[in-house]
Design a protein around this motif. Structure first.
Motif, PDB file in Angstrom:
ATOM      1  N   ARG A 123       0.801  -1.222   0.000  1.00 35.80           N
ATOM      2  CA  ARG A 123       0.000   0.000   0.000  1.00 35.80           C
ATOM      3  C   ARG A 123       0.832   1.269   0.000  1.00 35.80           C
ATOM      4  O   ARG A 123       0.297   2.348  -0.202  1.00 35.80           O
ATOM      5  N   ARG A 124       2.134   1.147   0.236  1.00 34.34           N
ATOM      6  CA  ARG A 124       2.984   2.339   0.257  1.00 34.34           C
ATOM      7  C   ARG A 124       3.587   2.650  -1.103  1.00 34.34           C
ATOM      8  O   ARG A 124       4.322   3.608  -1.246  1.00 34.34           O
TER       9      ARG A 124
ATOM     10  N   ARG B 116      -2.898   9.425   4.372  1.00 32.18           N
ATOM     11  CA  ARG B 116      -1.802   9.313   5.318  1.00 32.18           C
ATOM     12  C   ARG B 116      -2.004   8.112   6.233  1.00 32.18           C
ATOM     13  O   ARG B 116      -3.129   7.730   6.552  1.00 32.18           O
ATOM     14  N   LEU B 117      -0.882   7.553   6.681  1.00 37.13           N
ATOM     15  CA  LEU B 117      -0.921   6.457   7.633  1.00 37.13           C
ATOM     16  C   LEU B 117      -1.371   6.954   8.999  1.00 37.13           C
ATOM     17  O   LEU B 117      -1.062   8.080   9.408  1.00 37.13           O
TER      18      LEU B 117
ATOM     19  N   ARG C 175      -0.850   6.745  12.905  1.00 36.19           N
ATOM     20  CA  ARG C 175       0.264   6.404  13.775  1.00 36.19           C
ATOM     21  C   ARG C 175      -0.259   6.077  15.172  1.00 36.19           C
ATOM     22  O   ARG C 175      -1.144   6.763  15.685  1.00 36.19           O
TER      23      ARG C 175
ATOM     24  N   ILE D  54      -0.508   5.934   1.725  1.00 39.02           N
ATOM     25  CA  ILE D  54      -0.862   4.563   1.386  1.00 39.02           C
ATOM     26  C   ILE D  54      -2.155   4.588   0.584  1.00 39.02           C
ATOM     27  O   ILE D  54      -2.911   5.563   0.603  1.00 39.02           O
TER      28      ILE D  54
ATOM     29  N   ARG E 117      -5.765   3.186   0.313  1.00 38.25           N
ATOM     30  CA  ARG E 117      -6.762   2.526   1.145  1.00 38.25           C
ATOM     31  C   ARG E 117      -8.160   2.938   0.718  1.00 38.25           C
ATOM     32  O   ARG E 117      -8.361   3.953   0.035  1.00 38.25           O
TER      33      ARG E 117
ATOM     34  N   ARG F 294      -9.715   3.669   7.733  1.00 35.29           N
ATOM     35  CA  ARG F 294      -8.590   4.431   8.280  1.00 35.29           C
ATOM     36  C   ARG F 294      -7.897   3.680   9.410  1.00 35.29           C
ATOM     37  O   ARG F 294      -6.668   3.670   9.489  1.00 35.29           O
TER      38      ARG F 294
ATOM     39  N   ASN G 122      -3.423  -0.375   7.831  1.00 34.55           N
ATOM     40  CA  ASN G 122      -3.261   1.040   7.502  1.00 34.55           C
ATOM     41  C   ASN G 122      -2.686   1.840   8.663  1.00 34.55           C
ATOM     42  O   ASN G 122      -2.789   3.065   8.679  1.00 34.55           O
TER      43      ASN G 122
ATOM     44  N   ILE H  56       0.672   2.511  11.324  1.00 34.00           N
ATOM     45  CA  ILE H  56       2.104   2.335  11.583  1.00 34.00           C
ATOM     46  C   ILE H  56       2.337   2.557  13.072  1.00 34.00           C
ATOM     47  O   ILE H  56       1.817   3.510  13.670  1.00 34.00           O
TER      48      ILE H  56
END
Length: 302
Positions: A104-105, A141-142, A144, A193, A195, A200, A205, A207
């Motif tokens: 996905r990245r 965006r990932l 976190r 990524i 998705r 979300r 998805n 990190i």
């Protein structure tokens, strides 16, 4: 001056009339099949192109083009145009989506290069982005989060069950404290990524990260129901147990303990500087009780 104004008015009128004529011609560029048949019929009767164009109120070139088409194809039906051919096949589209789901990245450019190598046909990153958008995949965006082990989850769940019956008078005697580091280096978090919408917080998805490098400013603060401490900014250097006692516990926490009495509780996390022998001895000497706090529970700390 009057002549100049009149000239400007005439030029404006000509511009508007020309624009309207161009718009009318663009609107009438594709005539209905019945109208095209009538035009061809009149031309076959021997009428001139100019007279037919004036009768139908369309451009001379449109009538001439339809007449030439009829003489070549013997039909007045407008041919079907499929537009620009599609750059990828259904198999290519499935391959593009599969590549995005597996990693996905990957960027759209990387997926385009892999697809070009696999198919032998050049495919742009814009085409890849359109195909992924058509399948519901968008660049986001990932999320976190702090990594948690099963033991962390069990302790947090137990803590919540033990405190779920607390009322405002019990929570009102707790001073919640924490440090926050503000980074001085650039960190745009521009890791994207692919998705779907609504996914979300899916594990794939997210990190996990609990270390933040680079230069920064460390700030400490505490809050209670209806009250708060001043913000304390640490000078350069690491914060050890001695600095935590001298800069936080003595000037801030001891004052709140004096105003709240024996029912006072301090909440601090399990940072190494909070659990040193010097900090434990100072809290014990000042009769300050510490609230039990599970490891890695940032979301429980307001």
């Amino acid at each position: 001056m009057q002549v100049d104004v009149m000239g400007e008015c005439l030029s404006s009128i000509k511009h508007v009339v020309g624009r309207e004529r161009a718009n009318n011609q663009s609107v009438r560029r594709h005539l209905e099949a019945f109208t095209r048949g009538r035009i061809i019929g009149k031309l076959e009767e021997g009428r001139s192109v100019t007279s037919v164009a004036a009768e139908f109120g369309i451009a001379h070139s449109i009538v001439s083009r339809h007449w030439r088409q009829f003489q070549t194809t013997r039909t007045a039906i407008r041919g079907f145009s499929s537009g620009r051919p599609r750059g990828t096949t259904p198999t290519d589209d499935r391959y593009i989506v599969l590549q995005a789901r597996r990693n996905r990245r990957q960027t759209a450019g990387e997926i385009a290069r892999h697809t070009t190598q696999a198919t032998g046909r050049p495919i742009s990153r814009f085409t890849v982005a359109r195909r992924l958008h058509g399948c519901g995949l968008f660049a986001r965006r990932l999320v976190r989060c702090v990594p948690l082990t099963p033991a962390h989850r069990r302790r947090r769940s137990l803590w919540c069950r033990e405190h779920r019956g607390w009322r405002d008078n019990e929570w009102g005697r707790v001073l919640f404290t924490d440090e926050s580091r503000f980074s001085l280096s650039s960190d745009s978090h521009r890791i994207l990524i692919w998705r779907e919408r609504g996914s979300r917080n899916h594990p794939s998805n997210i990190i996990e990260r609990d270390r933040y490098g680079g230069r920064g400013v460390l700030v400490w603060g505490g809050i209670m129901l209806g009250s708060r401490t001043d913000l304390h900014i640490f000078d350069a250097g690491s914060v050890n147990g001695t600095r935590y006692c001298n800069e936080i516990l003595l000037p801030y926490v001891r004052l709140f303990r004096g105003s709240m009495g024996l029912q006072f509780l301090i909440m601090d996390d399990n940072a190494p500087c909070h659990r040193t022998v010097a900090a434990e001895q100072l809290l014990e000497s000042e009769d300050i009780e510490r609230m039990d706090w599970p490891a890695r529970s940032p979301d429980l700390n307001p």
